[in-house]
Design a protein around this motif. Sequence first.
Motif, PDB file in Angstrom:
ATOM      1  N   PRO A   1      41.279 -18.227  -7.615  1.00 27.52           N
ATOM      2  CA  PRO A   1      39.866 -18.011  -7.275  1.00 27.52           C
ATOM      3  C   PRO A   1      39.221 -19.332  -6.864  1.00 27.52           C
ATOM      4  CG  PRO A   1      40.412 -17.044  -9.412  1.00 27.52           C
ATOM      5  CD  PRO A   1      41.592 -17.856  -8.980  1.00 27.52           C
ATOM      6  N   GLY A   2      38.224 -19.246  -6.020  1.00 21.14           N
ATOM      7  CA  GLY A   2      37.526 -20.435  -5.543  1.00 21.14           C
ATOM      8  C   GLY A   2      37.020 -21.321  -6.671  1.00 21.14           C
ATOM      9  N   ALA A   3      36.530 -20.722  -7.752  1.00 19.90           N
ATOM     10  CA  ALA A   3      36.021 -21.505  -8.881  1.00 19.90           C
ATOM     11  C   ALA A   3      37.133 -22.335  -9.529  1.00 19.90           C
ATOM     12  CB  ALA A   3      35.368 -20.587  -9.914  1.00 19.90           C
ATOM     13  N   ALA A   4      38.330 -21.788  -9.594  1.00 16.23           N
ATOM     14  CA  ALA A   4      39.466 -22.524 -10.168  1.00 16.23           C
ATOM     15  C   ALA A   4      39.868 -23.673  -9.250  1.00 16.23           C
ATOM     16  CB  ALA A   4      40.643 -21.584 -10.398  1.00 16.23           C
ATOM     17  N   ARG A   5      39.934 -23.424  -7.947  1.00 14.62           N
ATOM     18  CA  ARG A   5      40.270 -24.489  -6.998  1.00 14.62           C
ATOM     19  C   ARG A   5      39.218 -25.597  -7.037  1.00 14.62           C
ATOM     20  NH1 ARG A   5      41.309 -20.021  -3.618  1.00 14.62           N
ATOM     21  NH2 ARG A   5      39.536 -20.597  -2.306  1.00 14.62           N
ATOM     22  N   LYS A   6      37.939 -25.219  -7.134  1.00 16.45           N
ATOM     23  CA  LYS A   6      36.872 -26.216  -7.205  1.00 16.45           C
ATOM     24  C   LYS A   6      36.989 -27.046  -8.472  1.00 16.45           C
ATOM     25  CE  LYS A   6      31.886 -26.828  -6.858  1.00 16.45           C
ATOM     26  NZ  LYS A   6      31.954 -27.983  -6.019  1.00 16.45           N
ATOM     27  N   ALA A   7      37.300 -26.426  -9.600  1.00 19.55           N
ATOM     28  CA  ALA A   7      37.452 -27.166 -10.858  1.00 19.55           C
ATOM     29  C   ALA A   7      38.584 -28.188 -10.745  1.00 19.55           C
ATOM     30  CB  ALA A   7      37.714 -26.202 -12.012  1.00 19.55           C
ATOM     31  N   ILE A   8      39.656 -27.822 -10.075  1.00 23.52           N
ATOM     32  CA  ILE A   8      40.783 -28.738  -9.908  1.00 23.52           C
ATOM     33  C   ILE A   8      40.409 -29.880  -8.976  1.00 23.52           C
ATOM     34  CG2 ILE A   8      43.132 -28.941  -8.973  1.00 23.52           C
ATOM     35  CD1 ILE A   8      43.527 -25.997 -10.051  1.00 23.52           C
ATOM     36  N   THR A   9      39.802 -29.559  -7.829  1.00 20.82           N
ATOM     37  CA  THR A   9      39.472 -30.614  -6.864  1.00 20.82           C
ATOM     38  C   THR A   9      38.350 -31.524  -7.370  1.00 20.82           C
ATOM     39  OG1 THR A   9      37.993 -29.145  -5.613  1.00 20.82           O
ATOM     40  CG2 THR A   9      40.286 -29.326  -4.857  1.00 20.82           C
ATOM     41  N   THR A  10      37.551 -31.062  -8.302  1.00 17.54           N
ATOM     42  CA  THR A  10      36.552 -31.921  -8.928  1.00 17.54           C
ATOM     43  C   THR A  10      37.242 -33.057  -9.683  1.00 17.54           C
ATOM     44  OG1 THR A  10      34.937 -30.147  -9.102  1.00 17.54           O
ATOM     45  CG2 THR A  10      34.670 -31.978 -10.624  1.00 17.54           C
ATOM     46  N   THR A  11      38.402 -32.781 -10.236  1.00 21.13           N
ATOM     47  CA  THR A  11      39.176 -33.788 -10.964  1.00 21.13           C
ATOM     48  C   THR A  11      40.077 -34.599 -10.043  1.00 21.13           C
ATOM     49  OG1 THR A  11      39.175 -32.401 -12.938  1.00 21.13           O
ATOM     50  CG2 THR A  11      40.858 -34.117 -12.815  1.00 21.13           C
ATOM     51  N   THR A  12      40.743 -33.929  -9.103  1.00 24.87           N
ATOM     52  CA  THR A  12      41.756 -34.602  -8.277  1.00 24.87           C
ATOM     53  C   THR A  12      41.201 -35.202  -7.001  1.00 24.87           C
ATOM     54  OG1 THR A  12      42.329 -32.625  -6.999  1.00 24.87           O
ATOM     55  CG2 THR A  12      43.543 -32.998  -9.058  1.00 24.87           C
ATOM     56  N   GLY A  13      40.050 -34.736  -6.550  1.00 20.85           N
ATOM     57  CA  GLY A  13      39.573 -35.065  -5.218  1.00 20.85           C
ATOM     58  C   GLY A  13      40.148 -34.052  -4.248  1.00 20.85           C
ATOM     59  N   PRO A  14      39.928 -34.241  -2.948  1.00 24.28           N
ATOM     60  CA  PRO A  14      40.391 -33.268  -1.959  1.00 24.28           C
ATOM     61  C   PRO A  14      41.908 -33.042  -2.021  1.00 24.28           C
ATOM     62  CG  PRO A  14      38.938 -34.873  -0.945  1.00 24.28           C
ATOM     63  CD  PRO A  14      39.221 -35.366  -2.327  1.00 24.28           C
ATOM     64  N   VAL A  15      42.308 -31.805  -1.870  1.00 27.99           N
ATOM     65  CA  VAL A  15      43.729 -31.449  -1.818  1.00 27.99           C
ATOM     66  C   VAL A  15      44.106 -31.265  -0.356  1.00 27.99           C
ATOM     67  CG1 VAL A  15      45.447 -29.702  -2.445  1.00 27.99           C
ATOM     68  CG2 VAL A  15      43.732 -30.412  -4.115  1.00 27.99           C
ATOM     69  N   ASN A  16      44.978 -32.133   0.145  1.00 25.81           N
ATOM     70  CA  ASN A  16      45.415 -32.071   1.539  1.00 25.81           C
ATOM     71  C   ASN A  16      46.504 -31.036   1.759  1.00 25.81           C
ATOM     72  OD1 ASN A  16      43.698 -34.250   2.058  1.00 25.81           O
ATOM     73  ND2 ASN A  16      45.281 -35.697   1.489  1.00 25.81           N
ATOM     74  N   GLY A  17      47.234 -30.729   0.715  1.00 25.23           N
ATOM     75  CA  GLY A  17      48.305 -29.751   0.787  1.00 25.23           C
ATOM     76  C   GLY A  17      48.733 -29.370  -0.616  1.00 25.23           C
ATOM     77  N   ALA A  18      49.294 -28.196  -0.745  1.00 22.53           N
ATOM     78  CA  ALA A  18      49.751 -27.728  -2.048  1.00 22.53           C
ATOM     79  C   ALA A  18      50.996 -26.872  -1.845  1.00 22.53           C
ATOM     80  CB  ALA A  18      48.662 -26.912  -2.743  1.00 22.53           C
ATOM     81  N   GLY A  19      52.022 -27.137  -2.625  1.00 24.22           N
ATOM     82  CA  GLY A  19      53.258 -26.368  -2.534  1.00 24.22           C
ATOM     83  C   GLY A  19      53.633 -25.767  -3.873  1.00 24.22           C
ATOM     84  N   THR A  20      53.901 -24.488  -3.878  1.00 24.90           N
ATOM     85  CA  THR A  20      54.323 -23.808  -5.090  1.00 24.90           C
ATOM     86  C   THR A  20      55.745 -24.222  -5.429  1.00 24.90           C
ATOM     87  OG1 THR A  20      52.910 -21.941  -4.533  1.00 24.90           O
ATOM     88  CG2 THR A  20      54.626 -21.533  -6.163  1.00 24.90           C
TER      89      THR A  20
END
Length: 52
Positions: free
Chosen positions: A12-31
Amino acid sequence: MVTIRLHWSDLPGAARKAITTTTGPVNGAGTLPGGYNSEIAVRFDTGHTLDQ
């Protein structure tokens, strides 16, 4: 029982926002493949390097 992995885009967008608040922008993500316990296991590219 094997757990079905969620992808970064599945969160969910709220989960992604919580993560990027800590990490900064995510340029890519791989499972990450494999495993039995975690529904999400993702390696992020944030453009940051580790200080060593």
